[in-house]
Design an enzyme around this catalytic site. Structure first.
Site, mmCIF file in Angstrom:
data_model
loop_
_atom_site.group_PDB
_atom_site.id
_atom_site.type_symbol
_atom_site.label_atom_id
_atom_site.label_comp_id
_atom_site.label_asym_id
_atom_site.label_seq_id
_atom_site.Cartn_x
_atom_site.Cartn_y
_atom_site.Cartn_z
ATOM 1 N N ASP A 25 1.031 -6.473 -5.913
ATOM 2 C CA ASP A 25 0.229 -6.109 -4.738
ATOM 3 C C ASP A 25 0.066 -7.344 -3.854
ATOM 4 O OD1 ASP A 25 -2.031 -3.619 -4.167
ATOM 5 O OD2 ASP A 25 -2.239 -5.498 -3.057
ATOM 6 N N ILE A 26 0.181 -7.148 -2.547
ATOM 7 C CA ILE A 26 0.109 -8.262 -1.594
ATOM 8 C C ILE A 26 -1.309 -8.845 -1.512
ATOM 9 C CG2 ILE A 26 -0.451 -6.985 0.533
ATOM 10 C CD1 ILE A 26 1.898 -8.509 1.870
ATOM 11 N N ASN A 81 -5.717 6.006 -6.061
ATOM 12 C CA ASN A 81 -6.618 6.446 -5.001
ATOM 13 C C ASN A 81 -5.976 7.628 -4.286
ATOM 14 O OD1 ASN A 81 -8.499 4.318 -5.412
ATOM 15 N ND2 ASN A 81 -7.155 2.910 -4.311
ATOM 16 N N GLY A 128 -10.144 5.534 -0.624
ATOM 17 C CA GLY A 128 -9.566 4.252 -0.188
ATOM 18 C C GLY A 128 -8.050 4.220 -0.185
ATOM 19 N N GLN A 129 -7.393 5.389 -0.217
ATOM 20 C CA GLN A 129 -5.925 5.355 -0.140
ATOM 21 C C GLN A 129 -5.509 4.917 1.265
ATOM 22 O OE1 GLN A 129 -3.800 9.016 -1.069
ATOM 23 N NE2 GLN A 129 -1.818 7.964 -1.038
ATOM 24 N N HIS A 157 1.042 5.853 -5.660
ATOM 25 C CA HIS A 157 1.234 4.618 -6.423
ATOM 26 C C HIS A 157 0.115 4.460 -7.427
ATOM 27 C CE1 HIS A 157 -0.980 3.801 -2.689
ATOM 28 N NE2 HIS A 157 -1.691 2.928 -3.391
ATOM 29 N N HIS A 179 -2.040 1.661 -9.347
ATOM 30 C CA HIS A 179 -2.428 0.252 -9.438
ATOM 31 C C HIS A 179 -2.571 -0.089 -10.915
ATOM 32 C CE1 HIS A 179 -3.947 -0.240 -5.165
ATOM 33 N NE2 HIS A 179 -4.037 1.070 -5.274
HETATM 34 P P1 5GP Z 1 -4.231 2.084 -1.725
HETATM 35 O O1 5GP Z 1 -5.356 1.495 -0.900
HETATM 36 O O2 5GP Z 1 -3.392 3.029 -0.882
HETATM 37 O O3 5GP Z 1 -4.639 2.678 -3.027
HETATM 38 O O4 5GP Z 1 -3.309 0.855 -2.131
HETATM 39 C C1 5GP Z 1 -2.364 0.292 -1.280
HETATM 40 C C2 5GP Z 1 -2.101 -1.095 -1.797
HETATM 41 O O5 5GP Z 1 -0.915 -1.574 -1.201
HETATM 42 C C3 5GP Z 1 -3.202 -2.109 -1.465
HETATM 43 O O6 5GP Z 1 -3.735 -2.649 -2.665
HETATM 44 C C4 5GP Z 1 -2.501 -3.147 -0.607
HETATM 45 O O7 5GP Z 1 -2.931 -4.471 -0.870
HETATM 46 C C5 5GP Z 1 -1.039 -2.947 -0.971
HETATM 47 N N1 5GP Z 1 -0.118 -3.272 0.100
HETATM 48 C C6 5GP Z 1 -0.234 -2.897 1.409
HETATM 49 N N2 5GP Z 1 0.818 -3.337 2.110
HETATM 50 C C7 5GP Z 1 1.617 -3.996 1.227
HETATM 51 C C8 5GP Z 1 2.867 -4.687 1.362
HETATM 52 O O8 5GP Z 1 3.471 -4.783 2.442
HETATM 53 N N3 5GP Z 1 3.380 -5.253 0.228
HETATM 54 C C9 5GP Z 1 2.753 -5.181 -0.986
HETATM 55 N N4 5GP Z 1 3.341 -5.770 -1.998
HETATM 56 N N5 5GP Z 1 1.576 -4.534 -1.137
HETATM 57 C C10 5GP Z 1 1.018 -3.954 -0.048
#
Ligand code: 5GP
Ligand code: ZN
Length: 116
Positions: free
Chosen positions: A32-33, A89, A95-96, A102, A104
């Site tokens: 994760d970034i 999420n 918080g998606q 995906h 986590h």
């Molecule tokens: P969500 O909030 O949808 O459950 O999770 C999305 C996740 O993707 C977040 O934890 C966010 O930090 C990660 N993320 C968003 N953009 C990028 C990216 O460009 N590269 C990587 N490696 N992770 C990302």
């Protein structure tokens, strides 16, 4: 199968760089970034599924495989003994932010319950 506009499809296709930890024909995992724990990996299917809410029966085995690979990665990172957390999420209230399903994988610290 994949969505040309989707960030995670682009990562799975190698079009956008990421620190890829694992990949096979069906599943990709990358760091994760914006990590929320010492270990924070994302595990996705190569198939574009927008969210849990879009999941259908034909995709059950794909998602099962994503979860199994997440558990294998947790074990290989030495997280299984102390424990770790898998999070999916679904939707804005949870918080998606990226609409490609995906998991986590979070580990390397303690986690409180209930989650925030
Ligand atoms: P969500 O909030 O949808 O459950 O999770 C999305 C996740 O993707 C977040 O934890 C966010 O930090 C990660 N993320 C968003 N953009 C990028 C990216 O460009 N590269 C990587 N490696 N992770 C990302
Ligand atoms: Zn996608």
């Amino acid at each position: 199968m994949s969505d040309p506009q989707c960030l995670f499809c682009k990562i799975a296709g190698g079009e956008i760089p990421a620190k890829v930890i694992y990949q096979d024909d069906d599943v990709v995992s990358f760091e994760d970034i914006n990590p929320q724990a010492p270990v924070h990996l994302l595990v996705i299917s190569r198939t574009h599924i927008p969210s849990l809410d879009a999941l259908d029966e034909a995709q059950e085995s794909t998602v099962g495989r994503v979860v199994r690979i997440a558990a294998e990665l947790a074990r290989s990172r030495g997280l299984a003994a102390d424990g770790y957390r898998l999070v999916v999420n679904c939707g804005p209230g949870a918080g998606q932010t990226v609409y490609h399903l995906h998991v986590h994988l979070l580990g390397g610290r303690g986690f409180s319950w209930p989650p925030g």
